[in-house]
Design an enzyme around this catalytic site. Sequence first.
Site, mmCIF file in Angstrom:
data_model
loop_
_atom_site.group_PDB
_atom_site.id
_atom_site.type_symbol
_atom_site.label_atom_id
_atom_site.label_comp_id
_atom_site.label_asym_id
_atom_site.label_seq_id
_atom_site.Cartn_x
_atom_site.Cartn_y
_atom_site.Cartn_z
ATOM 1 N N HIS A 2 0.836 -1.206 0.000
ATOM 2 C CA HIS A 2 0.000 0.000 0.000
ATOM 3 C C HIS A 2 0.872 1.257 0.000
ATOM 4 O O HIS A 2 2.058 1.210 0.347
ATOM 5 C CB HIS A 2 -0.916 0.001 1.225
ATOM 6 C CG HIS A 2 -0.152 0.017 2.522
ATOM 7 N ND1 HIS A 2 0.410 1.165 3.044
ATOM 8 C CD2 HIS A 2 0.164 -0.981 3.374
ATOM 9 C CE1 HIS A 2 1.030 0.878 4.173
ATOM 10 N NE2 HIS A 2 0.908 -0.420 4.393
ATOM 11 N N HIS A 142 0.501 -5.627 2.728
ATOM 12 C CA HIS A 142 1.384 -4.926 3.664
ATOM 13 C C HIS A 142 2.763 -5.590 3.685
ATOM 14 O O HIS A 142 2.943 -6.687 3.150
ATOM 15 C CB HIS A 142 0.752 -4.965 5.055
ATOM 16 C CG HIS A 142 -0.681 -4.536 5.047
ATOM 17 N ND1 HIS A 142 -1.074 -3.237 5.244
ATOM 18 C CD2 HIS A 142 -1.821 -5.235 4.797
ATOM 19 C CE1 HIS A 142 -2.391 -3.149 5.137
ATOM 20 N NE2 HIS A 142 -2.870 -4.345 4.869
#
Length: 195
Positions: A2, A142
């Site tokens: 992200h 992540h």
Amino acid sequence: RHGETPWTRAQRYQGRSDIPLSAQGRKQARAVARLLKREKPTRLYTSDLRRAQETARIIATFLKLKPRIDSRLNEIDFGSWEGAHYPELSKKSGVLFRRWREGKLRKPPGGESVDSLARRVQKFFKEITKRHPEETVAVVTHGGPIKMFLFHVLGARRASIWSFRIDPASVSLLQGNRDLFQITWTNQMHHLNSR
């Protein structure tokens, strides 16, 4: 991974904390989308945390795909270390934090174990490679889960999740099929400098 959030810029553990992207993070997500457009993914998956979903929505607009949410892609839960600033944590938690960084502590205080993270990421990996053979799949997740994908492909022992650097809005590419996957590149960031 992200895009940037206020906490990544401030060097704070985010884990399961639901932090939104910063303006810079949204700009980075658009750069990732331009890069991924060349790869022509047919599927897009994301964790259910806001920063990943925001990144995925921006990518989805460029690629004309609908993101599928899967909580197995969520970041590791850092427990009582959530929101902590790395340098402060190093001072406060001393030996415990050092053991974590060396891969000798398997679980942050009150958090999720690295083994639990690895199991859920591996289940996701096996499932999507079976479900989408011969397809290019984009996954917005992540740092922790990305490292678990890499360890899985390498067949490596998870001595330390710090063995790989995974920056915000970086892209890693794994290519192959159910029999053999190869790591083509990791932590690619050249797309962030192009515009």
